[in-house]
Design a protein around this motif. Structure first.
Motif, PDB file in Angstrom:
ATOM      1  N   ARG A  33       0.831  -1.201   0.000  1.00 48.99           N
ATOM      2  CA  ARG A  33       0.000   0.000   0.000  1.00 48.99           C
ATOM      3  C   ARG A  33       0.866   1.251   0.000  1.00 48.99           C
ATOM      4  NH1 ARG A  33      -3.337   1.274   5.298  1.00 48.99           N
ATOM      5  NH2 ARG A  33      -1.175   1.555   5.966  1.00 48.99           N
ATOM      6  N   GLY A  34       0.519   2.194  -0.865  1.00 46.48           N
ATOM      7  CA  GLY A  34       1.267   3.447  -0.951  1.00 46.48           C
ATOM      8  C   GLY A  34       2.555   3.354  -1.735  1.00 46.48           C
ATOM      9  N   THR A  35       2.791   2.230  -2.417  1.00 46.68           N
ATOM     10  CA  THR A  35       3.993   2.066  -3.227  1.00 46.68           C
ATOM     11  C   THR A  35       3.611   1.921  -4.695  1.00 46.68           C
ATOM     12  OG1 THR A  35       4.020  -0.355  -3.097  1.00 46.68           O
ATOM     13  CG2 THR A  35       5.043   0.844  -1.272  1.00 46.68           C
ATOM     14  N   LYS A  36       4.628   1.861  -5.535  1.00 47.25           N
ATOM     15  CA  LYS A  36       4.383   1.685  -6.963  1.00 47.25           C
ATOM     16  C   LYS A  36       3.767   0.323  -7.258  1.00 47.25           C
ATOM     17  CE  LYS A  36       8.214   4.641  -8.444  1.00 47.25           C
ATOM     18  NZ  LYS A  36       9.506   4.682  -9.151  1.00 47.25           N
ATOM     19  N   ALA A  37       3.920  -0.625  -6.323  1.00 53.24           N
ATOM     20  CA  ALA A  37       3.384  -1.963  -6.547  1.00 53.24           C
ATOM     21  C   ALA A  37       1.864  -1.949  -6.673  1.00 53.24           C
ATOM     22  CB  ALA A  37       3.801  -2.885  -5.400  1.00 53.24           C
ATOM     23  N   VAL A  38       1.206  -0.920  -6.133  1.00 55.78           N
ATOM     24  CA  VAL A  38      -0.245  -0.815  -6.268  1.00 55.78           C
ATOM     25  C   VAL A  38      -0.621  -0.689  -7.739  1.00 55.78           C
ATOM     26  CG1 VAL A  38      -2.264   0.579  -5.723  1.00 55.78           C
ATOM     27  CG2 VAL A  38      -0.528   0.173  -3.973  1.00 55.78           C
ATOM     28  N   GLN A  39       0.111   0.151  -8.464  1.00 55.45           N
ATOM     29  CA  GLN A  39      -0.137   0.295  -9.892  1.00 55.45           C
ATOM     30  C   GLN A  39       0.159  -1.013 -10.630  1.00 55.45           C
ATOM     31  OE1 GLN A  39      -1.609   3.028 -10.845  1.00 55.45           O
ATOM     32  NE2 GLN A  39      -1.413   3.824  -8.757  1.00 55.45           N
ATOM     33  N   LEU A  40       1.162  -1.743 -10.156  1.00 54.95           N
ATOM     34  CA  LEU A  40       1.483  -3.036 -10.746  1.00 54.95           C
ATOM     35  C   LEU A  40       0.303  -3.994 -10.614  1.00 54.95           C
ATOM     36  CD1 LEU A  40       3.505  -5.225 -11.805  1.00 54.95           C
ATOM     37  CD2 LEU A  40       4.049  -5.648  -9.413  1.00 54.95           C
ATOM     38  N   LEU A  41      -0.309  -4.044  -9.438  1.00 59.68           N
ATOM     39  CA  LEU A  41      -1.443  -4.934  -9.213  1.00 59.68           C
ATOM     40  C   LEU A  41      -2.609  -4.577 -10.135  1.00 59.68           C
ATOM     41  CD1 LEU A  41      -1.396  -5.220  -5.311  1.00 59.68           C
ATOM     42  CD2 LEU A  41      -0.597  -6.891  -6.985  1.00 59.68           C
ATOM     43  N   LYS A  42      -2.817  -3.274 -10.346  1.00 59.40           N
ATOM     44  CA  LYS A  42      -3.866  -2.856 -11.269  1.00 59.40           C
ATOM     45  C   LYS A  42      -3.562  -3.332 -12.684  1.00 59.40           C
ATOM     46  CE  LYS A  42      -5.105   1.336  -8.683  1.00 59.40           C
ATOM     47  NZ  LYS A  42      -5.149   2.822  -8.716  1.00 59.40           N
ATOM     48  N   GLY A  43      -2.292  -3.235 -13.077  1.00 56.82           N
ATOM     49  CA  GLY A  43      -1.898  -3.691 -14.407  1.00 56.82           C
ATOM     50  C   GLY A  43      -2.099  -5.194 -14.569  1.00 56.82           C
ATOM     51  N   ILE A  44      -1.754  -5.970 -13.530  1.00 59.25           N
ATOM     52  CA  ILE A  44      -1.948  -7.422 -13.582  1.00 59.25           C
ATOM     53  C   ILE A  44      -3.428  -7.754 -13.711  1.00 59.25           C
ATOM     54  CG2 ILE A  44      -1.759  -9.547 -12.230  1.00 59.25           C
ATOM     55  CD1 ILE A  44       0.839  -8.487 -11.091  1.00 59.25           C
ATOM     56  N   PHE A  45      -4.260  -7.022 -12.986  1.00 57.18           N
ATOM     57  CA  PHE A  45      -5.706  -7.253 -13.066  1.00 57.18           C
ATOM     58  C   PHE A  45      -6.214  -7.008 -14.487  1.00 57.18           C
ATOM     59  CE2 PHE A  45     -10.050  -5.538 -12.894  1.00 57.18           C
ATOM     60  CZ  PHE A  45     -10.705  -6.624 -12.312  1.00 57.18           C
ATOM     61  N   VAL A  46      -5.732  -5.954 -15.128  1.00 55.46           N
ATOM     62  CA  VAL A  46      -6.158  -5.649 -16.494  1.00 55.46           C
ATOM     63  C   VAL A  46      -5.720  -6.764 -17.453  1.00 55.46           C
ATOM     64  CG1 VAL A  46      -5.845  -4.065 -18.435  1.00 55.46           C
ATOM     65  CG2 VAL A  46      -6.198  -3.156 -16.130  1.00 55.46           C
ATOM     66  N   ILE A  47      -4.476  -7.233 -17.284  1.00 52.54           N
ATOM     67  CA  ILE A  47      -3.975  -8.309 -18.144  1.00 52.54           C
ATOM     68  C   ILE A  47      -4.799  -9.583 -17.970  1.00 52.54           C
ATOM     69  CG2 ILE A  47      -2.012  -9.849 -18.546  1.00 52.54           C
ATOM     70  CD1 ILE A  47      -0.185  -7.480 -17.845  1.00 52.54           C
ATOM     71  N   GLN A  67      -0.708 -14.544 -22.562  1.00 52.94           N
ATOM     72  CA  GLN A  67      -0.057 -15.681 -21.912  1.00 52.94           C
ATOM     73  C   GLN A  67       1.445 -15.445 -21.779  1.00 52.94           C
ATOM     74  OE1 GLN A  67      -1.649 -18.232 -20.576  1.00 52.94           O
ATOM     75  NE2 GLN A  67       0.240 -19.174 -19.844  1.00 52.94           N
ATOM     76  N   GLN A  68       2.062 -14.899 -22.830  1.00 60.83           N
ATOM     77  CA  GLN A  68       3.496 -14.608 -22.780  1.00 60.83           C
ATOM     78  C   GLN A  68       3.808 -13.506 -21.760  1.00 60.83           C
ATOM     79  OE1 GLN A  68       5.681 -16.590 -24.473  1.00 60.83           O
ATOM     80  NE2 GLN A  68       3.751 -17.653 -24.925  1.00 60.83           N
ATOM     81  N   VAL A  69       2.917 -12.511 -21.692  1.00 59.04           N
ATOM     82  CA  VAL A  69       3.107 -11.433 -20.715  1.00 59.04           C
ATOM     83  C   VAL A  69       3.070 -11.988 -19.302  1.00 59.04           C
ATOM     84  CG1 VAL A  69       2.067  -9.358 -19.739  1.00 59.04           C
ATOM     85  CG2 VAL A  69       2.222  -9.612 -22.215  1.00 59.04           C
ATOM     86  N   LEU A  70       2.137 -12.903 -19.044  1.00 62.02           N
ATOM     87  CA  LEU A  70       2.025 -13.489 -17.703  1.00 62.02           C
ATOM     88  C   LEU A  70       3.234 -14.363 -17.377  1.00 62.02           C
ATOM     89  CD1 LEU A  70      -1.767 -14.456 -17.638  1.00 62.02           C
ATOM     90  CD2 LEU A  70      -0.653 -12.625 -16.351  1.00 62.02           C
ATOM     91  N   ILE A  71       3.731 -15.095 -18.371  1.00 64.10           N
ATOM     92  CA  ILE A  71       4.869 -15.998 -18.130  1.00 64.10           C
ATOM     93  C   ILE A  71       6.132 -15.211 -17.806  1.00 64.10           C
ATOM     94  CG2 ILE A  71       6.431 -17.650 -19.217  1.00 64.10           C
ATOM     95  CD1 ILE A  71       4.009 -18.739 -20.756  1.00 64.10           C
ATOM     96  N   TRP A  72       6.433 -14.210 -18.650  1.00 64.47           N
ATOM     97  CA  TRP A  72       7.664 -13.454 -18.463  1.00 64.47           C
ATOM     98  C   TRP A  72       7.493 -12.269 -17.510  1.00 64.47           C
ATOM     99  CZ3 TRP A  72      11.898 -15.740 -20.024  1.00 64.47           C
ATOM    100  CH2 TRP A  72      11.828 -16.664 -21.065  1.00 64.47           C
ATOM    101  N   GLY A  73       6.241 -11.920 -17.223  1.00 69.32           N
ATOM    102  CA  GLY A  73       5.994 -10.779 -16.347  1.00 69.32           C
ATOM    103  C   GLY A  73       6.481 -10.985 -14.932  1.00 69.32           C
ATOM    104  N   PHE A  74       6.415 -12.221 -14.452  1.00 65.98           N
ATOM    105  CA  PHE A  74       6.845 -12.479 -13.079  1.00 65.98           C
ATOM    106  C   PHE A  74       8.341 -12.246 -12.905  1.00 65.98           C
ATOM    107  CE2 PHE A  74       2.889 -14.933 -13.247  1.00 65.98           C
ATOM    108  CZ  PHE A  74       2.270 -14.460 -12.099  1.00 65.98           C
TER     109      PHE A  74
END
Length: 275
Positions: A33-47, A67-74
């Motif tokens: 919470r309050g970090t850039k990771a919040v925006q990351l979680l929103k991006g993952i939800f959209v994907i 599928q490729q984004v999810l595989i290499w995204g981690f």
């Protein structure tokens, strides 16, 4: 053991399993919470949403891309958000990830209040201008990044030194985050309200501005008069006596059953006819 006893035990085990998973998810949310990771979680939800839609409507190319984004995204997540992951692991190693008592938080908040009140008292008597914003639920990392990062323990001496005139950090706001001095010389958004009195300067406008976009509490010490002001939820409380200021700060930061009700002497700037 009867079949009914086995069913009850299985139900209890599943219930505990679900509760533990939700608890871990809650703690992870509190860490990011309050970090850039919040925006990351929103991006993952959209994907994930796009992936589900592509599977539903048999959009093979788009589905393959997601599928490729999810595989290499981690792998990318581990590299880009290494500081947040390291902080979470450090908290886990110190035992703070799952255990943080309300007494500890109350003690830290009381120390914060005492440090801020002592620093404000010193600066108000000497007419040293100051602008201190205290983060609450809404993250302020976007504003912290505009200043000089400190990550120091809170003390009245440090706050006073920061705002001594003609020093490198005195111009701008100090942001307190999680009982630390997160950064100094930060830029806060100025309020564009047409109802602000013309006699108010940049510090007061910045204090009002940040209170309009976050739930933070911001303290202002006037350089011209030495008066103490406090903003919250888009409201400005001006010309506060030190004891009233301390009561207001305590009421906002501590639980209601630990403090007295705020003195009726405080007032909102909108109630004052001349601003």
């Amino acid at each position: 053991m009867s079949f009914s006893d086995f069913s009850i035990l299985k139900f209890l085990a599943n219930t505990v399993d679900i509760l533990l998973v939700w608890f871990v998810i809650y703690k992870l949310i509190m860490v990011v919470r309050g970090t850039k990771a919040v925006q990351l979680l929103k991006g993952i939800f959209v994907i994930l949403l796009v992936k589900v839609i592509s599977d539903k409507f048999h959009l093979q190319t788009l589905g393959w891309m997601m599928q490729q984004v999810l595989i290499w995204g981690f792998l990318a997540i581990a590299i880009i958000f290494q500081p947040e992951l390291r902080r979470a692991l450090e908290q886990l190693g110190r035992g703070r990830f799952f255990s943080r008592t309300s007494n500890q938080e109350a003690d830290e908040q009381e120390k914060l209040i005492e440090s801020v009140v002592k620093a404000v008292d010193y600066m108000a008597k000497r007419r040293i201008g100051a602008l201190i914003s205290i983060e609450r639920e809404t993250g302020m990392n976007d504003y912290i990044e505009t200043g000089i990062q400190l990550d120091s323990k809170i003390s009245s001496e440090l706050l006073i030194n920061i705002f001594i005139p003609n020093t490198p950090l005195h111009d701008g706001a100090v942001i307190l985050q999680k009982n630390q001095v997160a950064a100094a010389a930060c830029y806060l958004p100025l309020s564009e309200s047409p109802f602000i009195s013309k006699e108010l300067g940049t510090r007061h406008r910045a204090a009002l501005g940040i209170s309009e976009v976050t739930d933070s509490i911001t303290v202002v010490v006037s350089e011209e008069t030495g008066n103490i002001s406090l903003t919250k939820n888009g409201e400005l409380h001006r010309d506060l006596k030190l004891n009233v200021f301390k009561e207001m700060l305590s009421k906002e930061l501590l639980s209601q059953n630990k403090v007295k009700s705020t003195s009726s002497a405080r007032w909102n700037w909108r109630a004052k006819k001349n601003g």
